[in-house]
Design an enzyme around this catalytic site. Structure first.
Site, mmCIF file in Angstrom:
data_model
loop_
_atom_site.group_PDB
_atom_site.id
_atom_site.type_symbol
_atom_site.label_atom_id
_atom_site.label_comp_id
_atom_site.label_asym_id
_atom_site.label_seq_id
_atom_site.Cartn_x
_atom_site.Cartn_y
_atom_site.Cartn_z
ATOM 1 N N TYR A 5 3.787 -21.374 -42.910
ATOM 2 C CA TYR A 5 3.445 -20.394 -41.872
ATOM 3 C C TYR A 5 2.809 -19.156 -42.492
ATOM 4 O O TYR A 5 1.660 -18.850 -42.261
ATOM 5 C CB TYR A 5 4.695 -20.041 -41.060
ATOM 6 N N SER A 13 -0.001 -22.019 -34.770
ATOM 7 C CA SER A 13 -0.235 -20.604 -34.491
ATOM 8 C C SER A 13 -0.829 -19.929 -35.738
ATOM 9 O O SER A 13 -1.894 -20.337 -36.205
ATOM 10 C CB SER A 13 1.064 -19.939 -34.031
ATOM 11 N N ASP A 67 -1.752 -22.111 -22.946
ATOM 12 C CA ASP A 67 -1.351 -21.139 -23.965
ATOM 13 C C ASP A 67 -2.066 -19.825 -23.682
ATOM 14 O O ASP A 67 -3.278 -19.705 -23.889
ATOM 15 C CB ASP A 67 -1.715 -21.663 -25.363
ATOM 16 N N HIS A 83 2.382 -21.745 -25.410
ATOM 17 C CA HIS A 83 2.193 -21.644 -26.854
ATOM 18 C C HIS A 83 3.016 -22.685 -27.610
ATOM 19 O O HIS A 83 2.707 -23.017 -28.749
ATOM 20 C CB HIS A 83 2.559 -20.236 -27.329
#
Length: 669
Positions: free
Chosen positions: A448, A529, A612, A644
Site C-alpha cells: 500500500y 486505491s 466508487d 470504493h
C-alpha cells in the site's frame, strides 16, 4: 476531445458512451476469465468464506447492549442487530434485529448498502442511520427508533450527499451536508457545519463554523461524557493538518496546538500526538510520541506535558483508546503488536501489559466501554491463526468469547519476516507466507505505502483459500508511506520523496528473487486505491520485475487526480499537479503518462467500480483504453455498483476476488 488526453470522455461516470465501453470491456474479460472450472471453484470457495456462519460477529458496546452488523447468504445486504453480553457468550446468541437492510431495499426498491449509525448517548434509543445507494460514500441519513425498530416519522432526514451528522441531544444535531452552491469544499465534503433543531427546516439550521473552499472538510461534534460535556469543531486544512476549536458560549476558542498534531480529549485529559518534532519550552517531543496534560490546565496556559509513549528505531504507536479509568496503547515493534494499559495516579502514570499477540501476528482492541467500565475486547490473529475475540477488564482475567473457524489447512505453511534494502539503504520489512513445496513458485506481493496506513499480520480466509491453499506464496511489504514505524516512516515518502515508496516495493520484489522465494516471471502484485497507484507505477517503471499486475480502484492519472471526486483532499500526500515544480516530480511516476507503445509490460488487470465516489473510475478506464490502444496484454472489470470497496455484497465480492485469482493463476502458474 483533448489532444493531450483523448480519453477524457471516459470520466463521464454514468454516460451512455462510457458505460457502453465499460460493458464491452467487461464482456471481453469475463469471456476469458470466467469460462473455466477453476474460476467457478474459486468463486464458490470464497463465497463460503464470506458467508460462513462461524465467522465472529464483532460487536460495539452501547450501554448494556452489544451491537453488530451481519451479512451472510440469507442477508447479503445485512442485519443491524443487538444482544446482551450474557447471550453473546453463547454459541448461538439470541439477537434482537433492529433493521433488515435487505427487506428495506426490497420494500423501497432501492439498492441500499449499510454505512453505519450514530446512536444518541446516553439512552441509546435514537440513531442516525446512514444508507448508501450501491455502496457510494454519499449517503442518505434517516432517524431510527431502536426500541420501536422503525424509522422516526417526521424525524431527521438528509438527502444523498457526503453527509457529516452527529447528535448533540435528543432535539439537536450537528450537520454538514450539501446546503447548496458553494457549501462544499473542492474535495466534495461539507465546508459548513450547522446546529439543526428538531422540527425545523434544514434551511433554518444555525451556522456554527464555515471553512474555506480549499479545505478538505469541516465537522462538529458533541462529547456527551457526563461531567465533561464539550463541543468541538475540526477544520481539516488538508489530509494531515487540522485546526481544532472548542465551542463555548462566548464563541470558538482555537486550541493552541500545531495544526499537524493528532489529539483527543477524554474526560479531564488532553492527549496529543505530534506528526513532526514539536518543541515545547526546553523539551523536544519526537514525531509519533504520545503526550498528555490536564485539559483545563492546558486551556489555562500550562504546557507541562507528560510523555506516555516515546518511539524508537523499532517501535511505534499504532493507536490508543480508552476505558473508564485507563488509556490502552497498541504498539508496533517491527510490525508486531504489543498492548499495554496506562493508568493515572497520584504519583504519575503507570504501565502494565495487556498480553501479547501470536507470533508474526497482531492483536487489535476492537471495543471498549469508556462511559461505564474498564472492559475491552481484543481480536488476535496471524497469517495462519484465525481470529480469536476475547474480553477482559484492565487488571483482570481475559475470557475467550468467540473463535473464528479456519478456512484453509495451515499445516506445513511457514511464516517469516525478512528485510530488504532500499536504494537509500533503508531496511524494509516484509512478511512471507509460504506453503510446502513453494520454492520458486507463484507468489503474490501485496503493498500500500501511503496515508500512514500500516499493513499488520492478519488472517484472511479469502487469500488463504484463493491463493495459499492452492500452493501460492503470499507476501506483504511494509514499505514507507505507511505507518509501521510511526509518522516519520510516512513523512519520508510524501510529495517530492514519493519515489521512495516505489523504490522500497521494487527492493522487496528483487529480494524475493535473490532469496530464491520466486522468480520475476512468477511474481504477481496486488494493490488497491493508493495501492492501485503503486501497482500502476510498478507496471510502468519496473515491468521487468513482475509476471502479472492487479490494480484495484486505482489512481493512475496523477495530472487530473485532484480534479476528480475526493482527489483534492489528497494533495498533501502527492502534491499539486497544477504547481509546475510539483508536477515535475509527479509526472515522473504518473502511470497514465508513463505507459508507452513498444515497451513490454506484464499482463495487467484493472478492477474498479462505477459507484466508487472516492477514487474516480475514470483512472482505471483511461489507463485501460490507453494500454489497449497501444496493444498491451491488459484486462478490465468494472462492477456497476460497490463503492470504493469494489462490491456491494458478498456475491459481488466473491466474484471479484475469483476474477483476480483466476487472472493471477492463469498468468503465474
Amino acid at each position: 476531445m483533448s489532444v493531450e488526453d483523448p480519453y477524457l470522455w471516459l470520466e463521464d461516470v454514468t454516460g451512455d458512451e462510457a458505460l457502453d465501453w465499460v460493458r464491452t470491456r467487461n464482456a471481453e474479460t469475463l469471456d476469458v476469465l470466467t469460462s473455466g472450472e477453476r474460476f467457478a471453484a474459486l468463486r464458490d470457495e470464497i463465497r463460503e468464506v464470506l458467508d460462513a456462519g462461524g465467522r465472529i460477529p464483532y460487536v460495539t458496546r452501547r450501554g448494556p447492549k452489544l451491537y453488530n452488523f451481519w451479512q451472510d447468504a440469507e442477508h447479503p445486504r445485512g442485519l443491524w442487530r443487538r444482544t446482551t453480553l450474557e447471550e453473546y457468550r453463547k454459541a448461538e446468541p439470541d439477537w434482537e434485529v433492529l433493521l433488515d437492510v435487505d427487506a428495506l431495499a426490497k420494500a423501497e426498491n432501492e439498492n441500499w448498502v449499510w454505512k453505519g449509525a450514530a446512536v444518541l448517548r446516553p439512552g441509546h434509543r435514537l440513531g442516525l442511520v446512514q444508507l448508501s445507494r450501491g455502496g457510494a460514500d454519499a449517503t442518505v441519513v434517516r432517524e431510527f427508533d431502536l426500541d420501536a425498530h422503525e424509522f422516526v416519522e417526521g424525524g431527521y432526514f438528509l438527502a444523498e450527499a457526503k453527509n457529516r451528522v452527529g447528535w448533540i441531544d435528543e432535539d439537536r444535531v450537528y450537520v454538514g451536508t450539501d446546503f447548496g452552491p458553494d457549501t462544499l469544499t473542492t474535495s466534495g465534503y461539507p465546508r459548513l457545519t450547522k446546529e439543526w433543531r428538531r422540527g425545523t427546516p434544514l434551511e433554518s439550521a444555525e451556522l456554527v463554523f464555515e471553512g474555506k473552499p480549499d479545505d478538505v472538510a469541516v465537522v462538529a461534534f458533541h462529547d456527551p461524557t457526563e461531567g465533561f460535556e464539550r463541543d468541538f469543531v475540526h477544520r481539516s486544512i488538508d489530509f494531515y493538518r487540522t485546526e481544532v476549536f472548542l465551542r463555548t458560549p462566548s464563541g470558538m476558542e482555537k486550541l493552541d496546538l500545531p495544526d499537524d498534531v493528532e489529539l483527543s480529549v477524554e474526560r479531564e485529559w488532553l492527549y496529543v500526538q505530534p506528526r513532526t518534532p514539536w518543541t515545547v519550552g526546553a523539551t523536544v517531543h519526537p514525531a509519533g510520541a504520545l503526550l498528555v496534560i490536564g485539559f483545563d490546565a492546558f486551556l489555562a496556559g500550562e504546557r507541562d506535558f507528560t510523555a506516555l509513549f516515546t518511539p524508537d528505531a523499532h517501535t511505534s504507536l499504532e493507536y490508543y483508546t480508552f476505558t473508564r479509568n485507563h488509556v490502552l496503547l497498541a504498539k508496533l515493534r517491527d510490525v508486531k503488536t504489543e498492548l499495554v494499559a496506562l493508568t493515572p495516579g497520584p504519583d504519575g502514570w503507570t504501565e502494565a501489559p495487556l498480553g501479547g499477540a501470536p507470533e508474526f501476528g497482531s492483536a487489535d482492541i476492537v471495543g471498549t466501554d469508556p462511559d461505564e467500565s474498564d472492559e475491552y475486547l481484543v481480536d488476535s490473529s496471524s497469517y495462519l491463526q484465525p481470529s480469536t475475540l476475547s474480553r477482559g477488564e484492565v487488571g483482570g482475567e481475559i475470557e475467550v468469547l468467540k473463535q473464528a473457524p479456519g478456512f484453509f489447512d495451515a499445516a506445513g505453511i511457514e511464516v517469516a519476516q525478512y528485510f530488504a534494502t532500499s536504494e537509500d539503504g533503508t531496511k524494509i520489512p516484509y512478511f512471507v507466507v509460504r506453503p510446502p513445496g513453494a520454492q520458486d513458485g507463484p507468489t503474490l506481493l501485496n503493498g500500500y505505502g501511503g496515508f500512514e496506513v500500516s499493513l499488520t499480520p492478519a488472517y484472511s480466509g479469502v487469500i488463504g483459500r484463493g491463493w495459499v491453499a492452492r500452493g501460492g506464496t503470499y507476501v506483504v511489504a511494509n514499505i514507507r508511506g505507511g505507518g509501521e514505524y510511526g509518522p516519520e516512516w510516512h513523512a519520508q515518502a510524501v510529495k517530492e520523496n514519493r519515489h521512495k515508496v516505489y523504490e522500497d516495493f521494487s527492493a522487496v520484489a528483487r529480494d524475493l528473487v535473490t532469496r530464491g522465494i520466486t522468480t520475476a516471471a512468477r511474481l504477481g502484485i496486488l494493490g488497491g486505491s493508493n495501492g492501485g497507484l503503486l501497482m500502476g507505477v510498478m507496471l510502468t517503471r519496473y515491468p521487468e520485475l513482475f509476471g502479472a499486475v492487479v490494480s484495484q480502484v486505482p489512481l493512475l492519472d496523477m495530472k487530473r487526480y485532484h480534479l476528480l471526486l475526493a482527489g483534492a483532499s489528497w494533495m498533501a500526500e502527492w502534491g499539486d499537479p497544477d504547481v509546475p515544480e510539483e508536477w515535475e516530480y509527479i509526472a515522473k511516476y504518473s502511470p497514465y503518462h508513463n505507459v508507452h507503445k513498444g515497451r513490454t509490460y506484464p499482463p495487467t488487470l484493472f478492477a474498479t467500480s462505477t459507484r466508487d465516489d472516492r477514487v474516480h473510475p475514470g483512472h482505471a478506464r483511461k489507463m485501460m483504453a490507453r494500454m489497449l490502444e497501444q496493444g498491451h496484454d491488459v484486462r478490465y472489470y468494472e462492477n456497476i455498483e460497490g463503492g470504493h470497496g469494489g462490491a456491494a455484497d458478498n456475491a459481488q465480492l466473491a466474484f471479484k476476488w475469483a476474477l483476480v485469482f483466476e487472472f493471477l493463476w492463469s498468468r503465474l502458474s
